[in-house]
Design an enzyme around this catalytic site. Structure first.
Site, PDB file in Angstrom:
ATOM      1  N   HIS A  66       0.817  -1.220   0.000  1.00 60.47           N
ATOM      2  CA  HIS A  66       0.000   0.000   0.000  1.00 60.47           C
ATOM      3  C   HIS A  66       0.848   1.266   0.000  1.00 60.47           C
ATOM      4  O   HIS A  66       0.333   2.361  -0.254  1.00 60.47           O
ATOM      5  CB  HIS A  66      -0.999  -0.003   1.170  1.00 60.47           C
ATOM      6  CG  HIS A  66      -0.408   0.252   2.513  1.00 60.47           C
ATOM      7  ND1 HIS A  66      -0.189  -0.742   3.444  1.00 60.47           N
ATOM      8  CD2 HIS A  66      -0.014   1.403   3.105  1.00 60.47           C
ATOM      9  CE1 HIS A  66       0.319  -0.217   4.541  1.00 60.47           C
ATOM     10  NE2 HIS A  66       0.436   1.084   4.365  1.00 60.47           N
ATOM     11  N   ASP A 110      -0.199  -7.675   1.496  1.00 61.17           N
ATOM     12  CA  ASP A 110       0.335  -6.310   1.548  1.00 61.17           C
ATOM     13  C   ASP A 110       1.859  -6.335   1.637  1.00 61.17           C
ATOM     14  O   ASP A 110       2.449  -6.073   2.687  1.00 61.17           O
ATOM     15  CB  ASP A 110      -0.278  -5.579   2.749  1.00 61.17           C
ATOM     16  CG  ASP A 110      -0.026  -4.081   2.722  1.00 61.17           C
ATOM     17  OD1 ASP A 110       0.472  -3.582   1.694  1.00 61.17           O
ATOM     18  OD2 ASP A 110      -0.331  -3.420   3.733  1.00 61.17           O
ATOM     19  N   SER A 204       4.400   2.573   7.638  1.00 59.96           N
ATOM     20  CA  SER A 204       4.094   1.240   7.125  1.00 59.96           C
ATOM     21  C   SER A 204       5.305   0.681   6.394  1.00 59.96           C
ATOM     22  O   SER A 204       6.154   1.425   5.918  1.00 59.96           O
ATOM     23  CB  SER A 204       2.928   1.315   6.143  1.00 59.96           C
ATOM     24  OG  SER A 204       1.768   1.776   6.764  1.00 59.96           O
TER      25      SER A 204
END
Length: 252
Positions: A66, A110, A204
């Site tokens: 992402h 992810d 992230s």
């Protein structure tokens, strides 16, 4: 009636997972010691730091899929302080390899590999981190690991310049599923639940490290909330993607 109930539960799960937020930085951690975590990478776009990442070979950095939403352009390695880049190693991103079946954060898969424009020199300043050997050997429930990054240190806070790290305990998938009312396949849960430690928004893609091995990639928490304890933090389980990782690096 049972068929209708199953559909109702399914859509409840989708709704809850839709409330997640990109994972990130460190809550109640501490400044990382100098000359440690030589694999850490800051993934950046034209505005600066957007995600964490970690060096897995001379010319590949792993991060979350992402993170591609932020249009990253370069990777900064070899420094713990993002305000001090005079001795940092900077590489442009040549190719982004998102896992082929990735759709959106919260739906799983992810994980992403970033091909660097030029190989880095592996020395006392830069070292790739080890990945799991296979998907069979796995971490244990309650095992203490750590996660690091440069993002916010509290909900609604600001990102930090110095790399920070915090210890987190692995949470069983059974407990994680119960608290989240369902999580995607191929994930690890650690921190954020029954503790005041975990990650937050802004970083992230950083690694969950257990016994010197990068076992997970920071993926998401809930509602951009870092006021722990809350539901468990969720990471992509690296061990489930080893064939794809090896083939991508080999054939790039």
């Amino acid at each position: 009636i049972m068929h209708g109930l199953n559909k109702f539960v399914f859509f409840q799960v989708l709704a809850l997972l839709g409330q997640n937020a990109h994972g990130s930085e460190i809550i109640n951690g501490h400044k990382a010691n100098k000359n440690t975590m030589l694999y850490m990478a800051s993934v950046q776009n034209y505005r600066g730091h957007v995600c964490g990442g970690f060096l897995v070979s001379e010319d590949f950095v792993m991060t979350a899929a992402h993170c591609a939403d932020e249009n990253p352009m370069r990777v900064v390695l070899g420094t713990h302080n993002l305000k001090s880049l005079s001795n940092a190693i900077i590489r442009h991103i040549e190719v982004r390899y998102k896992y082929p079946s990735y759709e959106k954060v919260g739906a799983g898969q992810d994980i992403m590999l970033l091909k660097l424009s030029e190989k880095v020199t592996l020395n006392g300043k830069l070292e790739p981190i080890r990945l799991p050997i296979d998907a069979q050997k796995h971490i244990k429930d309650n095992e203490v690991c750590h996660v690091a990054g440069w993002g916010m240190d509290r909900t609604g806070g600001t990102t930090v310049n110095d790399l920070r790290v915090v210890d987190v305990s692995v949470i069983s998938l059974r407990d994680c599923n119960m608290e989240w009312k369902g999580v995607p396949d191929n994930v690890i849960c650690a921190g954020g639940y029954k503790t005041n430690k975990g990650f937050c928004q802004g970083d992230s893609g950083g690694p969950l490290v257990c016994n010197g091995i990068a076992v997970g990639v920071v993926s998401f928490n809930r509602n951009m909330t870092c006021d722990y304890p809350d539901v468990p933090n969720v990471y992509t389980d690296v061990s489930k993607y080893l064939d794809w990782i090896r083939n991508t690096i080999k054939n790039a």
